[in-house]
Design an enzyme around this catalytic site. Structure first.
Site, PDB file in Angstrom:
ATOM      1  CG  ASP A  61      38.193  39.565  38.749  1.00  0.00           C
ATOM      2  OD1 ASP A  61      38.345  38.892  39.790  1.00  0.00           O
ATOM      3  OD2 ASP A  61      37.544  39.170  37.769  1.00  0.00           O
TER       4      ASP A  61
ATOM      5  NE  ARG B 231      52.509  20.155  56.086  1.00  0.00           N
ATOM      6  CZ  ARG B 231      51.376  19.704  56.609  1.00  0.00           C
ATOM      7  NH1 ARG B 231      50.366  20.512  56.821  1.00  0.00           N
ATOM      8  NH2 ARG B 231      51.257  18.430  56.913  1.00  0.00           N
TER       9      ARG B 231
HETATM   10  O1  F6P Z   1      35.151  37.985  37.852  1.00  0.00           O
HETATM   11  C1  F6P Z   1      34.995  37.572  39.152  1.00  0.00           C
HETATM   12  C2  F6P Z   1      35.452  36.149  39.307  1.00  0.00           C
HETATM   13  O2  F6P Z   1      35.247  35.760  40.645  1.00  0.00           O
HETATM   14  C3  F6P Z   1      36.897  35.875  38.893  1.00  0.00           C
HETATM   15  O3  F6P Z   1      37.804  36.288  39.864  1.00  0.00           O
HETATM   16  C4  F6P Z   1      36.858  34.406  38.633  1.00  0.00           C
HETATM   17  O4  F6P Z   1      37.841  34.039  37.697  1.00  0.00           O
HETATM   18  C5  F6P Z   1      35.484  34.186  38.078  1.00  0.00           C
HETATM   19  O5  F6P Z   1      34.705  35.293  38.490  1.00  0.00           O
HETATM   20  C6  F6P Z   1      34.816  32.936  38.537  1.00  0.00           C
HETATM   21  O6  F6P Z   1      33.644  32.798  37.820  1.00  0.00           O
HETATM   22  P1  F6P Z   1      32.442  31.851  38.190  1.00  0.00           P
HETATM   23  O7  F6P Z   1      31.714  32.450  39.340  1.00  0.00           O
HETATM   24  O8  F6P Z   1      31.612  31.823  36.948  1.00  0.00           O
HETATM   25  O9  F6P Z   1      33.032  30.529  38.551  1.00  0.00           O
END
Ligand code: F6P
Length: 357
Positions: free
Chosen positions: A136, A171
Site C-alpha cells: 500500500d 468497452r
Molecule cells: O495491506 C495490504 C492489503 O493487501 C491491502 O491492500 C488490502 O486492503 C488488504 O491488505 C487485504 O487484506 P487481507 O489479505 O486480509 O484480505
C-alpha cells in the site's frame, strides 16, 4: 553473541524474505556470532511462543522468494491489550517470551497496525527494530515501502492486459487496485498502464465527471476507456459522511466493492457495457521485482547495522533518496496519504487523466 527474534506481521508482500536475508547476512558477515529465533505467523508466534531456530542456510536462496518463510497473520492492535479467549495477557506473554529467550532484540517486518504494536513493545522496554513492508505504501516516515514496486508491476500488467481486450470490444473497463485507504498503488499502476481515469481515496469522485470523460473520449474517436479504481475510492457524497455513517453504509448489503457500484452507475448513465476486473491478492504475490530485492536488501542491511550498534526503537525508512532511521513513536498510528496537490497528480492531469474531481 546476538540473539535476535524475527517476525513478519500483517498482510504479506513481496521482498519480506529478501529483507530478513539482508538483516541476517549483515550480522553474520560482521563475524558476530548470532542466534536467530523466527516467530511463526507474526505476533501470534511471539504471544504463544511458537518459533523456529534458524541458521544462515535458512536465508540462503530466498532473495527471490515471495511470501514469508515465517508465515504471517493479522493481530489487530485494537485488541492487543485485551486478554485472549483463555484470559492470556497478550502483551505480557510477548514480553515473557522475549525475556525467556534472552533476546537482544526483535526485528518486526510490518505495516501500519504492526508498527503500533512494535511501538507499544518498545515502550514496554523491548529492543525493537522495524522494517516497512506493504504493497500500500501508506506507512508514515518512509517515502517507500518494500512490496510496493512489485505490486505496481503486477497491477500494471493487469491494466496492460485489459487494454487490449477493451480496445477489441470497445468497452469501458474498470480495474480495481488494492491499497487499502490510500491511492499510491492505483495512481502509479494507473499511470504506468495508461488508464484514462484514476479514482483514488484522496480525491473523492463525482460520477458525472467520470461519465463526461468517457463521453468525451467516445466523441474524439476512442471506443474504449480504462478506469483504475482504488479499492478505497469514495464518491463526493460518501466523503461528506461522518466516519460512523460511512461504517453503517459499508455494512449494508450492496455491491461487492466500489468498482461494481461505479460500473452500474456508468452503465445506467451511458448505456455502455462496463466490465470489472479485480486482480486482488495477485498484487501481493509472486517474486519481488528487482527494485524491491535491492531496496529490501538495503533496508535489511541497515537494520542489521543498527542491531550491531545496539541502536533500537527505530524503523529503517527511506526519505529523499536516503536510508534513514525513524523513531517508532513517530511512525505508529499515522497513515501516509497521497497529497491531492502533489506534482505527480498535476502532471497526470496535464496529460488528460481524469480523477473524477
Ligand atoms: O495491506 C495490504 C492489503 O493487501 C491491502 O491492500 C488490502 O486492503 C488488504 O491488505 C487485504 O487484506 P487481507 O489479505 O486480509 O484480505
Amino acid at each position: 553473541m546476538k540473539r535476535i527474534g524475527l517476525l513478519t506481521s500483517g498482510g504479506d508482500c513481496q521482498a519480506l524474505n529478501a529483507a530478513m536475508r539482508g538483516v541476517v547476512k549483515t550480522i553474520a558477515h560482521s563475524g558476530q556470532p548470532v542466534e536467530i529465533y523466527g516467530f511463526l505467523d507474526g505476533y501470534r508466534g511471539l504471544i504463544y511462543g511458537n518459533f523456529r531456530m534458524l541458521t544462515g542456510s535458512d536465508f540462503s536462496g530466498i532473495l527471490t522468494k515471495g511470501g514469508t518463510i515465517l508465515g504471517s497473520s493479522r493481530t489487530p492492535f485494537k485488541t492487543i491489550t485485551e486478554p485472549d479467549e483463555n484470559g492470556l495477557d497478550k502483551v505480557e506473554a510477548m514480553k515473557q517470551n522475549y525475556y525467556k529467550l534472552k533476546l537482544d532484540c526483535l526485528v518486526v517486518l510490518g505495516g501500519n497496525g504492526s508498527h503500533k504494536t512494535a511501538n507499544l513493545l518498545s515502550k514496554e522496554g523491548l529492543n525493537i527494530v522495524t522494517l516497512p513492508k506493504t504493497i500500500d505504501n501508506d506507512l508514515w516516515g518512509t517515502d517507500m515501502t518494500f512490496g510496493f514496486q512489485s505490486a505496481v508491476d503486477i497491477a500494471t500488467q493487469a491494466i496492460d492486459c485489459i487494454h487490449t481486450t477493451a480496445a477489441s470490444h470497445g468497452r469501458v473497463f474498470i480495474v480495481e487496485v488494492m491499497g487499502h485507504k490510500v491511492g499510491w498503488l492505483t495512481l502509479n499502476a494507473g499511470m504506468a498502464g495508461g488508464a484514462d481515469i484514476i479514482l483514488i481515496p484522496e480525491i473523492p469522485y463525482d460520477i458525472d465527471k467520470v461519465v463526461d470523460k468517457i463521453e468525451e473520449r467516445e466523441k474524439s474517436g476512442s471506443k474504449f476507456t480504462i478506469i483504475a479504481v482504488a479499492e478505497g475510492a469514495v464518491s463526493k457524497e460518501v466523503a461528506k459522511l461522518s466516519k460512523k455513517d460511512r461504517k453503517k453504509l459499508a455494512e449494508k448489503p450492496g455491491y461487492p466493492s466500489v468498482s461494481y457500484e461505479i460500473a452500474a452507475q456508468i452503465q445506467e448513465k451511458t448505456g455502455r457495457e462496463v466490465r470489472v476486473t479485480v486482480p486482488g491478492h495477485t498484487q501481493r504475490g509472486g517474486s519481488p521485482c528487482p527494485y524491491d530485492r535491492v531496496f529490501a536488501t538495503r533496508l535489511g542491511a541497515e537494520a542489521g547495522e543498527l542491531i550491531l550498534n545496539n541502536e533500537y526503537g527505530f524503523m529503517v525508512g527511506y526519505r529523499n533518496r536516503e536510508i534513514v532511521k525513524v523513531p517508532l513513536d513517530k511512525v505508529a498510528g499515522k497513515l501516509k496519504y497521497l497529497d491531492p496537490d502533489a506534482t505527480i497528480i498535476k502532471e497526470a492531469k496535464l496529460t488528460g487523466i481524469c480523477f473524477g474531481d
